[in-house]
Design a protein around this motif. Structure first.
Motif, mmCIF file in Angstrom:
data_model
loop_
_atom_site.group_PDB
_atom_site.id
_atom_site.type_symbol
_atom_site.label_atom_id
_atom_site.label_comp_id
_atom_site.label_asym_id
_atom_site.label_seq_id
_atom_site.Cartn_x
_atom_site.Cartn_y
_atom_site.Cartn_z
ATOM 1 N N PHE A 114 -11.666 -19.817 12.500
ATOM 2 C CA PHE A 114 -11.612 -21.469 12.492
ATOM 3 C C PHE A 114 -12.745 -21.890 11.977
ATOM 4 O O PHE A 114 -14.026 -21.798 12.583
ATOM 5 N N ILE A 115 -12.850 -22.605 10.567
ATOM 6 C CA ILE A 115 -13.946 -23.235 10.020
ATOM 7 C C ILE A 115 -13.829 -24.715 9.805
ATOM 8 O O ILE A 115 -12.902 -25.257 9.216
ATOM 9 N N ASP A 135 -8.560 -33.945 21.291
ATOM 10 C CA ASP A 135 -7.171 -33.400 21.380
ATOM 11 C C ASP A 135 -6.852 -32.744 20.096
ATOM 12 O O ASP A 135 -6.087 -31.850 20.129
ATOM 13 N N ARG A 136 -6.979 -33.414 19.077
ATOM 14 C CA ARG A 136 -6.793 -32.898 17.838
ATOM 15 C C ARG A 136 -7.412 -31.511 17.518
ATOM 16 O O ARG A 136 -6.634 -30.374 17.004
ATOM 17 N N VAL A 137 -8.553 -31.479 17.912
ATOM 18 C CA VAL A 137 -9.392 -30.025 17.774
ATOM 19 C C VAL A 137 -8.513 -28.935 18.650
ATOM 20 O O VAL A 137 -8.436 -27.776 18.125
ATOM 21 N N ARG A 138 -8.109 -29.380 19.797
ATOM 22 C CA ARG A 138 -7.466 -28.313 20.798
ATOM 23 C C ARG A 138 -6.190 -27.865 20.181
ATOM 24 O O ARG A 138 -5.718 -26.828 20.273
ATOM 25 N N ASP A 139 -5.538 -28.845 19.476
ATOM 26 C CA ASP A 139 -4.044 -28.879 18.944
ATOM 27 C C ASP A 139 -4.323 -27.575 17.810
ATOM 28 O O ASP A 139 -3.348 -26.713 17.476
ATOM 29 N N ALA A 156 -19.648 -29.699 17.460
ATOM 30 C CA ALA A 156 -19.708 -28.275 17.730
ATOM 31 C C ALA A 156 -19.351 -27.788 19.032
ATOM 32 O O ALA A 156 -18.592 -27.152 19.470
ATOM 33 N N PHE A 157 -19.817 -28.867 20.086
ATOM 34 C CA PHE A 157 -19.396 -28.520 21.508
ATOM 35 C C PHE A 157 -18.049 -28.538 21.572
ATOM 36 O O PHE A 157 -17.267 -27.834 22.372
ATOM 37 N N VAL A 158 -17.255 -29.587 20.992
ATOM 38 C CA VAL A 158 -15.814 -29.710 21.484
ATOM 39 C C VAL A 158 -15.044 -28.650 20.785
ATOM 40 O O VAL A 158 -14.139 -28.123 21.302
ATOM 41 N N CYS A 159 -15.411 -28.097 19.576
ATOM 42 C CA CYS A 159 -14.781 -26.749 19.083
ATOM 43 C C CYS A 159 -15.081 -25.601 19.750
ATOM 44 O O CYS A 159 -14.367 -24.714 20.065
ATOM 45 N N GLY A 160 -16.344 -25.502 20.004
ATOM 46 C CA GLY A 160 -16.588 -24.427 20.842
ATOM 47 C C GLY A 160 -15.726 -24.411 22.305
ATOM 48 O O GLY A 160 -15.116 -23.344 22.656
ATOM 49 N N GLN A 161 -15.739 -25.403 23.027
ATOM 50 C CA GLN A 161 -14.988 -25.560 24.153
ATOM 51 C C GLN A 161 -13.518 -25.075 23.697
ATOM 52 O O GLN A 161 -12.670 -24.718 24.633
ATOM 53 N N VAL A 183 -7.999 -32.223 10.557
ATOM 54 C CA VAL A 183 -9.144 -32.245 11.745
ATOM 55 C C VAL A 183 -10.211 -33.025 11.505
ATOM 56 O O VAL A 183 -11.025 -32.824 10.555
ATOM 57 N N ASP A 184 -10.193 -33.888 12.525
ATOM 58 C CA ASP A 184 -11.633 -34.801 12.706
ATOM 59 C C ASP A 184 -12.236 -34.297 13.739
ATOM 60 O O ASP A 184 -11.579 -34.207 15.082
ATOM 61 N N VAL A 185 -13.351 -33.482 13.821
ATOM 62 C CA VAL A 185 -13.981 -32.956 15.213
ATOM 63 C C VAL A 185 -14.450 -34.033 15.982
ATOM 64 O O VAL A 185 -14.623 -33.636 17.303
#
Length: 290
Positions: free
Chosen positions: A11-12, A76-80, A126-131, A70-72
């Motif tokens: 996931f990049i 919600d969009r990141v999780r989806d 970065a934190f949102v994507c890591g989570q 995706v907008d980081v």
């Protein structure tokens, strides 16, 4: 030829062009699955490529692509998007935090909207994507998080200029340090990768003009360096801050001239890097904001 990323799912973020796309293409040559998480769905008047054109290149290189708008900044969009990736490929092995925003200005000249944007995309993104990714990474047999962010260096001169951007990029690097410790027992590697020289990307063209591009290396060096790191056993390679040519030297690479945009030209040293690493380098002349 060894293909350690064959069948792995990455996931990049920010993968429609530049460094993110180079990392995706190198993984694709191994036969990897790549989720391209980026905002550019329609052609941009000043920037090359979209998630769909990048996906075509990944498929042509031998990988399987999943383009995702995706907008980081949108958790919600990141999780989806992560859920879509796992549903499509059956799991997740690698997160590459590459999406970034830059504005090179001092404290008094940094607009607060730009300051907030840099922190929302860089550190918070970065934190949102890591989570979102970590619950799935824990289930992988060789999970990696790779942040395109600098070594943590508290030299005074890096804090005396471009403070807002420096703070935002170091926020990404602090995520690396935290996750390397927090998820060590789960076998999740968290590392950072940063270029020694400037890289030929749209950001450098905006910061230094077309002339600056001739003093850069191509994004391929970051793609190859990322591949070398992500090929390592995650339990044995974590909490490290790699410089691109150092990572490649450890992997046995000796020819770095092939990465130069213009062979024989003095390279510009990237920001937040003090050492020339034995290469002929100079500082990039300043030129406005990106």
């Amino acid at each position: 030829m060894s293909t350690p990323l064959a069948g792995k799912t990455l996931f990049i973020t920010g993968a429609s062009r530049g460094i993110g796309k180079a990392i995706a293409l190198r993984a694709a040559r191994d036969g990897a699955n790549v989720a391209l998480a980026a905002k550019t769905a329609e052609p941009h008047p000043k920037l090359d490529g979209t998630i769909y054109t990048a996906a075509e290149e990944i498929e042509a290189a031998g990988g399987t692509a999943l383009p995702l708008i995706v907008d980081v900044r949108d958790a919600d969009r990141v999780r989806d998007a992560v859920a879509e990736t796992v549903d499509r490929f059956g799991g997740l092995d690698v997160l590459v935090n590459n999406a970034s925003a830059i504005s090179l200005s001092g404290t008094l000249d940094t607009d607060l909207k730009r300051f907030d944007l840099m922190h929302q995309i860089n550190a918070r993104g970065a934190f949102v994507c890591g989570q979102a990714c970590l619950p799935h990474l824990i289930a992988s047999d060789n999970p990696h998080i790779l942040s395109i962010s600098p070594p943590l260096d508290f030299a005074d001169h890096w804090w005396g200029t471009n403070f807002g951007w420096t703070l935002a990029k170091y926020g990404m690097s602090l995520c690396v340090r935290a996750w390397a410790e927090e998820f060590r027992d789960h076998g999740v590697a968290a590392n950072a990768l940063w270029p020694r020289s400037t890289i030929s990307t749209a950001a450098i063209a905006m910061l230094g003009g077309q002339e600056a591009l001739s003093h850069c290396r191509t994004p391929d060096i970051m793609g190859d360096a990322a591949h070398a790191i992500l090929s390592q056993p995650s339990r044995e390679c974590t909490g490290r801050y790699f410089i691109d040519d150092e990572a490649l030297t450890m992997a046995g690479v000796t020819d770095f001239d092939r990465y130069a945009v213009a062979r024989g030209t003095v390279l510009y040293r990237d920001l937040l890097v003090d050492s020339d690493g034995g290469f002929e380098m100079a500082a990039m002349p300043p030129r406005g904001n990106g």
